[in-house]
Write an enzyme that holds these catalytic residues in place. Structure first.
Site, short mmCIF file in Angstrom:
data_model
loop_
_atom_site.label_atom_id
_atom_site.label_comp_id
_atom_site.label_asym_id
_atom_site.label_seq_id
_atom_site.Cartn_x
_atom_site.Cartn_y
_atom_site.Cartn_z
CE LYS A 1 -23.11 14.73 1.24
NZ LYS A 1 -23.36 14.00 2.50
CG HIS B 1 -17.91 8.49 3.35
ND1 HIS B 1 -17.68 7.57 2.36
CD2 HIS B 1 -19.20 8.88 3.20
CE1 HIS B 1 -18.77 7.40 1.63
NE2 HIS B 1 -19.72 8.19 2.12
CD GLU C 1 -21.93 10.71 7.83
OE1 GLU C 1 -21.36 10.81 6.71
OE2 GLU C 1 -21.51 11.29 8.84
N1 PLP Z 1 -21.69 11.08 4.15
C1 PLP Z 1 -20.89 11.95 3.52
C2 PLP Z 1 -20.15 12.93 4.34
C3 PLP Z 1 -20.76 11.92 2.13
O1 PLP Z 1 -19.97 12.82 1.52
C4 PLP Z 1 -21.51 10.97 1.39
C5 PLP Z 1 -21.40 10.89 -0.06
O2 PLP Z 1 -20.66 11.55 -0.72
C6 PLP Z 1 -22.37 10.11 2.08
C7 PLP Z 1 -22.42 10.16 3.45
C8 PLP Z 1 -23.20 9.09 1.37
O3 PLP Z 1 -22.48 7.97 1.12
P1 PLP Z 1 -22.90 6.91 0.02
O4 PLP Z 1 -22.92 7.59 -1.30
O5 PLP Z 1 -21.83 5.90 0.09
O6 PLP Z 1 -24.21 6.37 0.39
#
Ligand code: PLP
Length: 448
Positions: free
Chosen positions: A65, A194, A268
């Site tokens: 994402k 998270h 992640e």
């Molecule tokens: N995993 C999930 C389920 C998320 O919703 C997100 C970000 O919203 C991430 C990983 C990525 O995390 P980060 O933005 O801290 O790298």
């Protein structure tokens, strides 16, 4: 591995070139009007090395994402990361570059039924859940799913908190979800969390991993064989930031709670891998100099600059990701510093990129650079008001290119070789590259 998408060829830089020289050459060519990105593949490779050094027991599953550029996905796939996908579309994109479904976690605790059906059909089995109805849904649509219960454990400070939407209470709800999974005969393989994106509270990882340990023990008591600890995201990615402190906390929590080889620990990370890899170049197309004759006759009290990307494009990160973006004029200015604001190109008053910054006087056609623009920018950008989303020019240092070549699946087709910059500029294609990838190609690219 299939041949790379031609829109995102990687241009190999010789020793005399780097991201800034490329930006300079494109901007100074006089042919480039639109905003553009330069993606430095080497930056992603270096981040991967840092991750491996600082978090050797944690396998990164890149959060698609954050930036779903095909090059980003292919480079990370070639380095061996897994992927965190939130939807059917993201799963398809990752599978299309040849990633094995077992390297994907469907990490969205609230999934539309059709997306679950798709995951089941293509063999993506690992998925996160934080509520009862999702368990019932899985039982019906994907009974062979490998369930990961997502708990809530929020950082005290983070750029984008997530706990208000996702994650069940580790003390009350998670045990109930484990019991329900048992009743439904679903296979719980682990626990995830998270702490919030852009976490500024490293000790939260200790608290969260301690909860995971407790829930591992409970799930074993219930007859499950849990083996997956998913420590989510939250890692910084801008130039000058470091994951050292967070890594220290994570490593010592792993040593304390999971000092055993039969547990797989994944994370992640999104912004960690991509934030600093993307630099955005924008051009000033309009300018309004505000004067106040009462204060000082004829002298400019502040400048308003209008650039060719705004909050409906790349700078949506200001609204959605709470980013603070830092403008750097490409040319060194001179004279006095003037209070200035920077605005996007649309007709919306909300479209402000920088509210107040001291800048030397600039002109139409001058360029302003924004570093650290890789996270939560491009995938969210829209062409609102008819302004295009900036193109990405992908570059890689010669030495890193040699490394990546050896780490195939990236094929030679991915790289631009055999075209001189002059040929590209003239629209001649002698080496198989797609010339219109480059609105105005940079000089200094390796031709061998
Ligand atoms: N995993 C999930 C389920 C998320 O919703 C997100 C970000 O919203 C991430 C990983 C990525 O995390 P980060 O933005 O801290 O790298």
């Amino acid at each position: 591995m299939k041949v790379a998408n031609l829109d995102e060829r990687i241009h190999v830089l010789d020793n005399s070139s780097n991201v800034m020289t490329v930006i300079n050459e494109i901007a100074e060519s006089g042919l480039q009007e639109e905003a553009f990105y330069v993606l430095d593949v080497g930056d992603i490779v270096k981040k991967h090395q840092i991750w491996k050094e600082l978090l050797p027991r944690v396998e990164p599953f890149y959060a698609v994402k954050c930036n779903d550029s095909l090059t980003v996905l292919e480079v990370l796939a070639s380095l061996g990361t897994g992927f965190d996908c939130a939807s059917k579309g993201e799963i398809s994109k990752v599978l299309s570059i040849g990633v094995d479904p077992s390297r994907i976690i469907f990490a969205n605790p609230a999934k539309p039924a059709s997306h679950i059906r798709h995951a089941a059909a293509v063999g993506v089995d690992i998925t996160t859940v934080d509520n009862e109805s999702e368990l019932h849904k899985l039982k019906k649509i994907h009974p062979n799913a490998k369930v990961v219960i997502r708990i809530r454990c929020d950082a005290e400070v983070s750029q984008c908190p997530l706990g208000m939407k996702f994650g069940c209470d580790p003390n009350y709800e998670a045990p109930n979800l484990l019991r329900l999974s048992r009743m439904l005969d679903l296979d719980v393989i682990g626990i995830s969390f998270h702490v919030g994106s852009g976490c500024q509270d490293p000790p939260v990882f200790y608290r969260a991993i301690r909860h995971v340990r407790t829930l591992f023990d409970l799930s074993k008591d219930l007859g499950f064989k849990p083996y997956l600890v998913d420590i989510g995201g939250g890692y910084p990615g801008d130039t000058g930031t470091s994951i050292a402190k967070i890594a220290e906390v994570i490593n010592s929590a792993i040593d304390e709670f999971f000092n055993t080889d039969d547990v797989q620990i994944i994370a992640e990370p999104g912004r960690f891998f991509v934030a600093s890899a993307f630099t955005l170049a924008t051009a000033i197309h309009s300018k309004r100099s505000v004067r106040n004759d009462k204060i000082s006759p004829n002298s400019v009290t502040n400048n308003m600059y209008y650039i060719n990307d705004g909050v409906y494009g790349s700078f949506n990160c200001i609204l959605y990701d709470h980013q603070h973006v830092v403008p750097t004029p490409l040319k060194n200015g001179c004279g006095k510093l003037i209070p200035s604001s920077i605005w996007g190109p649309t007709c919306d008053g909300l479209d402000q990129v920088v509210e107040n910054v001291l800048l030397h006087d600039m002109d139409l056609g001058d360029w302003i650079i924004f570093k650290n623009m890789g996270a939560y920018t491009l995938p969210v950008a829209s062409p609102f008001n008819g302004f295009p989303i900036p193109k990405v020019h992908v570059v890689v240092d010669e030495n890193i290119w040699l490394l990546l070549k050896d780490l195939l699946p990236l094929t030679d087709d991915h790289f631009v070789i055999g075209n001189t910059p002059a040929n590209l500029q003239l629209g001649l294609d002698i080496g198989g590259s797609k010339v219109d990838d480059w609105t105005s190609p940079p000089m200094g690219l390796s031709t061998s």
